[in-house]
Design an enzyme around this catalytic site. Structure first.
Site, PDB file in Angstrom:
ATOM      1  N   ARG A 140      19.631 -29.904   9.895  1.00 27.87           N
ATOM      2  CA  ARG A 140      18.639 -30.368  10.874  1.00 27.87           C
ATOM      3  C   ARG A 140      17.354 -30.817  10.197  1.00 27.87           C
ATOM      4  O   ARG A 140      16.694 -31.750  10.658  1.00 27.87           O
ATOM      5  CB  ARG A 140      18.401 -29.283  11.938  1.00 27.87           C
ATOM      6  CG  ARG A 140      19.666 -29.112  12.799  1.00 27.87           C
ATOM      7  CD  ARG A 140      19.473 -28.225  13.999  1.00 27.87           C
ATOM      8  NE  ARG A 140      20.693 -28.222  14.808  1.00 27.87           N
ATOM      9  CZ  ARG A 140      20.895 -27.429  15.851  1.00 27.87           C
ATOM     10  NH1 ARG A 140      19.969 -26.570  16.227  1.00 27.87           N
ATOM     11  NH2 ARG A 140      22.023 -27.497  16.540  1.00 27.87           N
ATOM     12  N   ASP A 157      23.677  -9.229  -3.239  1.00 30.21           N
ATOM     13  CA  ASP A 157      23.251  -8.395  -4.371  1.00 30.21           C
ATOM     14  C   ASP A 157      21.761  -8.540  -4.695  1.00 30.21           C
ATOM     15  O   ASP A 157      21.200  -7.707  -5.407  1.00 30.21           O
ATOM     16  CB  ASP A 157      24.055  -8.760  -5.627  1.00 30.21           C
ATOM     17  CG  ASP A 157      25.510  -8.365  -5.498  1.00 30.21           C
ATOM     18  OD1 ASP A 157      25.837  -7.602  -4.576  1.00 30.21           O
ATOM     19  OD2 ASP A 157      26.318  -8.833  -6.319  1.00 30.21           O
ATOM     20  N   MET A 203      28.705  -2.384  -1.977  1.00 33.74           N
ATOM     21  CA  MET A 203      28.950  -3.480  -2.935  1.00 33.74           C
ATOM     22  C   MET A 203      27.846  -3.565  -3.973  1.00 33.74           C
ATOM     23  O   MET A 203      26.739  -3.056  -3.762  1.00 33.74           O
ATOM     24  CB  MET A 203      29.099  -4.791  -2.197  1.00 33.74           C
ATOM     25  CG  MET A 203      30.476  -4.965  -1.617  1.00 33.74           C
ATOM     26  SD  MET A 203      30.761  -6.653  -1.110  1.00 33.74           S
ATOM     27  CE  MET A 203      32.480  -6.811  -1.548  1.00 33.74           C
TER      28      MET A 203
HETATM   29  O1  F6P Z   1      28.335 -11.088  -5.499  1.00 32.07           O
HETATM   30  C1  F6P Z   1      28.419 -10.511  -4.262  1.00 32.07           C
HETATM   31  C2  F6P Z   1      29.546  -9.510  -4.202  1.00 32.07           C
HETATM   32  O2  F6P Z   1      29.718  -9.131  -2.860  1.00 32.07           O
HETATM   33  C3  F6P Z   1      29.382  -8.281  -5.097  1.00 32.07           C
HETATM   34  O3  F6P Z   1      28.530  -7.295  -4.573  1.00 32.07           O
HETATM   35  C4  F6P Z   1      30.803  -7.826  -5.207  1.00 32.07           C
HETATM   36  O4  F6P Z   1      30.989  -7.026  -6.355  1.00 32.07           O
HETATM   37  C5  F6P Z   1      31.545  -9.111  -5.310  1.00 32.07           C
HETATM   38  O5  F6P Z   1      30.783 -10.086  -4.633  1.00 32.07           O
HETATM   39  C6  F6P Z   1      32.940  -9.078  -4.731  1.00 32.07           C
HETATM   40  O6  F6P Z   1      33.544 -10.296  -4.961  1.00 32.07           O
HETATM   41  P1  F6P Z   1      34.884 -10.779  -4.255  1.00 32.07           P
HETATM   42  O7  F6P Z   1      34.575 -11.012  -2.811  1.00 32.07           O
HETATM   43  O8  F6P Z   1      35.258 -12.018  -4.968  1.00 32.07           O
HETATM   44  O9  F6P Z   1      35.861  -9.663  -4.400  1.00 32.07           O
END
Ligand code: F6P
Length: 323
Positions: free
Chosen positions: A25, A127, A169
């Site tokens: 947009r 992250d 994560m």
């Molecule tokens: O980079 C973001 C992230 O979610 C990390 O925290 C995690 O380790 C990774 O991606 C997981 O990657 P995938 O979805 O490829 O397994």
């Protein structure tokens, strides 16, 4: 009429769609023609690129994931792959690209810039480890998802006088674990940025039990040296001497899924529009981010291959608060 394309790349993050909407947009408001690339860099190689209008991005500001699709694309690391991608853009007379993604994706952006394409990066990774911005799209929502799990686990932990280890994560960066751990009052936090062994975690749990705590939470980032497996293994060997019964919950991709919160929607909207403004000023080959509360751009050459670790010094604050 200027033609620009937008793609989402790497791990999806809540708020990516709000950024796609803002780029689309924002470009239309300037009288430009935006294009959307499907499936990240893989789509640039495959030539899955289509014109977008305001209606294509209707009703997506609140949606999680990415409607454009994302992929990790090893061929893009090779010069031949990038050449193919550039020729697909040239065929459509697309002059510039906006890349919404994290570290690997912005390293890809820097490679395209070196090969002559104007690119603006928009930081998006749960992250929050990108250099050039204090905050990336998706991180706030991921922290809140983790926090909700901690809060829920604490009530059951308390009812049963148990300890819970919660893995969130963060393979290389413990930002989510650190922030959710502080917000959730975790007794122990384990990050990839820190040296911590299972015996130390167990000692902290034992001490918490001795101080009269009726529950304990250990917040662990996926990439921490003391992972949930190591902790469980140690616990099985030590058994009752730790005081608490220990249970483990691994949140996995749940952390990345679902609707973005308000903070991520606003951030994504601001940064997506700022990316268009950068291109309008002729400022390309930058990452647009937030530095000290303001929108700021950093050359992609400085961003590529660099990361921003979580502030491990905050661990001491968390330790004091867990007394
Ligand atoms: O980079 C973001 C992230 O979610 C990390 O925290 C995690 O380790 C990774 O991606 C997981 O990657 P995938 O979805 O490829 O397994």
């Amino acid at each position: 009429m200027k033609k620009i394309a937008v793609l989402t790349s790497g791990g999806d993050a809540p708020g990516m769609n709000a950024a796609v909407r803002a780029v689309t947009r924002g470009a239309l408001a300037k009288g430009w023609q935006p294009f959307a690339v499907r499936n990240g860099y893989a789509g640039l190689l495959a030539g899955t690129i289509e014109p977008f209008d305001a209606r294509n991005v209707g009703g997506i500001v609140q949606q999680g994931g990415t409607v454009l699709g994302s992929a990790r694309c090893p061929e893009f690391v090779e010069a031949a792959g990038r050449k193919k991608a550039l020729s697909n853009l040239e065929k459509l007379n697309i002059e510039a690209l906006v890349v919404i993604g994290g570290n690997g994706s912005q390293t890809g952006s820097a490679s395209l810039v070196r090969e002559g394409l104007p690119v603006v990066g928009v930081p998006s990774t749960i992250d929050n480890d990108l250099y050039g911005t204090d905050v990336s799209i998706g991180a706030d929502t991921a922290i809140n998802v983790t926090l909700e799990a901690i809060d829920r686990l604490r009530t059951t932990a308390s009812s049963h006088q148990r300890a819970f280890a919660v893995e969130t994560m963060g393979r290389d960066c413990g930002y989510i674990a650190l922030m959710a751990g502080i917000a959730g009052g975790a007794e122990v936090i384990a990050l990839p940025e820190q040296e911590i062994a299972p015996a130390q975690v167990a000692e902290r749990l034992r001490a918490a039990h001795q101080r009269g705590k009726t529950h304990a939470l250990v917040e662990i980032a996926e990439g921490a040296r003391c992972g949930v497996r190591e902790l469980m293994h140690y616990y099985e060997e030590q058994g009752d001497s730790i005081g608490f019964d220990l249970r483990v919950t691994r949140l996995g991709h749940v952390v990345r899924g679902g609707m973005p919160g308000a903070a991520d929607r606003v951030l994504a909207t601001r940064l997506g529009d700022a990316a268009v403004e950068c291109l309008a000023r002729g400022e390309s080959s930058v990452l647009v981010g937030i530095l000290c509360g303001e929108i700021a751009s950093t050359p992609l050459g400085e961003v590529a291959g660099r990361t921003r670790p979580a502030k491990a010094e905050l661990l001491e604050l968390a330790r004091v608060m867990a007394m």
